[in-house]
Motif scaffolding. Structure first.
Motif, PDB file in Angstrom:
ATOM      1  N   UNK A   1       0.805  -1.225   0.000  1.00 56.78           N
ATOM      2  CA  UNK A   1       0.000   0.000   0.000  1.00 56.78           C
ATOM      3  C   UNK A   1       0.835   1.270   0.000  1.00 56.78           C
ATOM      4  N   UNK A   2       2.047   1.216   0.549  1.00 60.60           N
ATOM      5  CA  UNK A   2       2.876   2.416   0.623  1.00 60.60           C
ATOM      6  C   UNK A   2       3.843   2.305   1.790  1.00 60.60           C
TER       7      UNK A   2
ATOM      8  N   UNK B   1      -7.469  -2.296   7.971  1.00 63.15           N
ATOM      9  CA  UNK B   1      -6.971  -3.307   7.043  1.00 63.15           C
ATOM     10  C   UNK B   1      -5.491  -3.112   6.702  1.00 63.15           C
ATOM     11  N   UNK B   2      -4.822  -2.169   7.360  1.00 67.63           N
ATOM     12  CA  UNK B   2      -3.417  -1.880   7.078  1.00 67.63           C
ATOM     13  C   UNK B   2      -2.529  -2.520   8.146  1.00 67.63           C
ATOM     14  N   UNK B   3      -1.472  -3.189   7.705  1.00 63.94           N
ATOM     15  CA  UNK B   3      -0.484  -3.765   8.619  1.00 63.94           C
ATOM     16  C   UNK B   3       0.901  -3.382   8.118  1.00 63.94           C
TER      17      UNK B   3
ATOM     18  N   UNK C   1       7.223  -0.683   5.664  1.00 66.75           N
ATOM     19  CA  UNK C   1       6.441  -1.068   4.485  1.00 66.75           C
ATOM     20  C   UNK C   1       5.026  -1.422   4.918  1.00 66.75           C
ATOM     21  N   UNK C   2       4.031  -0.778   4.299  1.00 67.54           N
ATOM     22  CA  UNK C   2       2.632  -0.969   4.661  1.00 67.54           C
ATOM     23  C   UNK C   2       1.927  -1.849   3.624  1.00 67.54           C
ATOM     24  N   UNK C   3       1.088  -2.746   4.115  1.00 68.10           N
ATOM     25  CA  UNK C   3       0.332  -3.638   3.244  1.00 68.10           C
ATOM     26  C   UNK C   3      -1.136  -3.595   3.635  1.00 68.10           C
ATOM     27  N   UNK C   4      -2.009  -3.734   2.629  1.00 72.99           N
ATOM     28  CA  UNK C   4      -3.455  -3.734   2.867  1.00 72.99           C
ATOM     29  C   UNK C   4      -3.988  -5.159   2.803  1.00 72.99           C
ATOM     30  N   UNK C   5      -4.704  -5.558   3.855  1.00 74.72           N
ATOM     31  CA  UNK C   5      -5.363  -6.867   3.858  1.00 74.72           C
ATOM     32  C   UNK C   5      -6.554  -6.807   2.898  1.00 74.72           C
ATOM     33  N   UNK C   6      -6.623  -7.735   1.953  1.00 74.30           N
ATOM     34  CA  UNK C   6      -7.688  -7.723   0.957  1.00 74.30           C
ATOM     35  C   UNK C   6      -8.681  -8.878   1.132  1.00 74.30           C
TER      36      UNK C   6
END
Length: 291
Positions: free
Chosen positions: A41-42, A52-54, A59-64
Motif C-alpha cells: 500500500x505504501x 486493514x493496514x499492517x 512497508x505498509x500492506x493492505x489486507x484484501x
C-alpha cells in the motif's frame, strides 16, 4: 504457516491475451483485488491508515481478504529483508516515475530476468557487479516472492566505501552486494552496498499501459560537516539521474515485448534463471481461476 513452492512451476505460462485483451485485464485486476491476501500500500509517513493496514517495518500492506494469513506468513522469509531495509526509509532523497506502453506484467518479467543486465544495461548495471556474476548470483524463491543477490565488482565496492566516508553515509547492512527483493505482485526493492535503497511500484493503467514509480533513500549519519552535506547533495543528483537512465533503458525493451506479445500464438517457455517469472505467472493463474 503457509507452505512455499520451491520447484519451477510445471504449468504453462499465461497466454498472450492476458497482456493484450482489455476484458482479460479487467478480470485480472478484479481477481487481484478479491483473491490476493495482501497488497503493498505504501510506506510509513504516506498517511495510509485503516483497520486493514499492517506494517512490516516501514512497508505498509493492505489486507484484501478477511481470511488472509498473517502478513508475516504472507511475506515468508522476505519479512526479514523488508525489516532490514526499513532503517533506510528515514532518509528519502528522490522520487520519480516513467510510463510504459506495456502491460504491467511485462515490467515485472523484465525486472525478474536475472540475465538482462548484461544485454540491456551494459554500461550501467552490468559493470557494477562482479564480472563472474553467474557464480556469485544467488536466488531465493518462496511462492510468488523472491530475492536475487549479486556480488558487486571490487571497484564498485571500493567506490561505495569511499562514498560512506565523504558523504557521512550510514549502512543498514554490512554487505558488498546488489540485492533485488520482489514482493508479489507489484513491489520490488533494490539495494546497493547495504546503503542506498530504491523502492519500486508497478501501477497498471490499462492492458497496454503502466507506470513505474520509484523512491530513492540514501541514509546519512548525523553530522554537521557542511562539506559532507554538499557532497551528499551532489551524489544524490548523480544517483537519481543514473536510476532514471536504467529505467529508460528498460522502457523500449518492454514496449517491444508488448508489441510482440500481441502477435504471439501461444505462451512462452521459461529459460534458465527465469523461474522467478514462472512463479508470478503461476500465482496469477491461480488467482484468476478463483474468479
Amino acid at each position: 504457516m503457509l507452505t512455499y513452492d520451491r520447484a519451477p512451476p510445471r504449468r504453462p505460462l499465461l497466454s498472450p491475451r492476458w497482456f493484450t485483451d482489455p476484458t482479460a485485464h479487467a478480470v485480472e485486476q478484479d481477481a487481484l483485488a478479491r483473491h490476493l491476501p495482501w497488497r503493498y500500500a505504501g510506506l510509513v509517513g504516506d498517511g495510509i491508515e485503516g483497520d486493514d493496514i499492517a506494517a512490516c517495518g516501514d512497508f505498509l500492506f493492505r489486507r484484501q481478504m478477511p481470511d488472509a494469513p498473517s502478513l508475516a506468513d504472507w511475506l515468508g522469509p522476505f519479512t526479514g529483508d523488508l525489516l532490514a531495509r526499513s532503517p533506510a526509509m528515514d532518509s528519502p532523497v528522490a522520487r520519480d516515475a516513467v510510463e510504459f506502453a506495456a502491460n504491467w506484467k511485462i515490467l515485472v518479467e523484465n525486472t525478474l530476468d536475472d540475465f538482462h543486465g548484461s544485454s540491456v544495461h551494459p554500461q550501467t548495471i552490468h559493470p557494477a557487479v562482479d564480472a563472474d556474476w553467474r557464480q556469485h548470483l544467488t536466488t531465493q524463491r518462496a511462492g510468488p516472492h523472491s530475492r536475487s543477490s549479486w556480488k558487486l565488482a571490487d571497484d564498485t565496492a571500493t567506490w561505495w566505501g569511499k562514498l560512506l566516508a565523504r558523504g557521512a553515509l550510514r549502512r543498514f547492512a554490512d554487505q558488498d552486494r546488489y540485492e533485488h527483493v520482489f514482493i508479489f505482485p507489484d513491489l520490488y526493492v533494490a539495494s546497493f552496498y547495504g546503503t542506498m535503497v530504491i523502492v519500486h511500484r508497478v501501477v497498471p493503467l490499462a492492458v497496454d499501459r503502466s507506470r513505474l514509480e520509484w523512491r530513492t533513500f540514501l541514509p546519512g549519519a548525523a553530522s554537521g560537516d557542511a562539506k559532507a552535506a554538499s557532497f551528499r547533495r551532489g551524489l544524490v543528483a548523480m544517483l537519481s539521474a543514473s536510476a532514471r537512465q536504467v529505467i529508460e533503458e528498460d522502457r523500449p525493451l518492454c514496449e517491444q515485448v508488448q508489441v510482440a506479445r500481441a502477435a504471439a500464438t501461444g505462451p512462452g517457455i521459461l529459460g534458465w534463471r527465469e523461474q522467478r517469472i514462472g512463479d508470478v505467472h503461476a500465482a496469477l493463474a491461480r488467482i484468476v481461476e478463483a474468479e
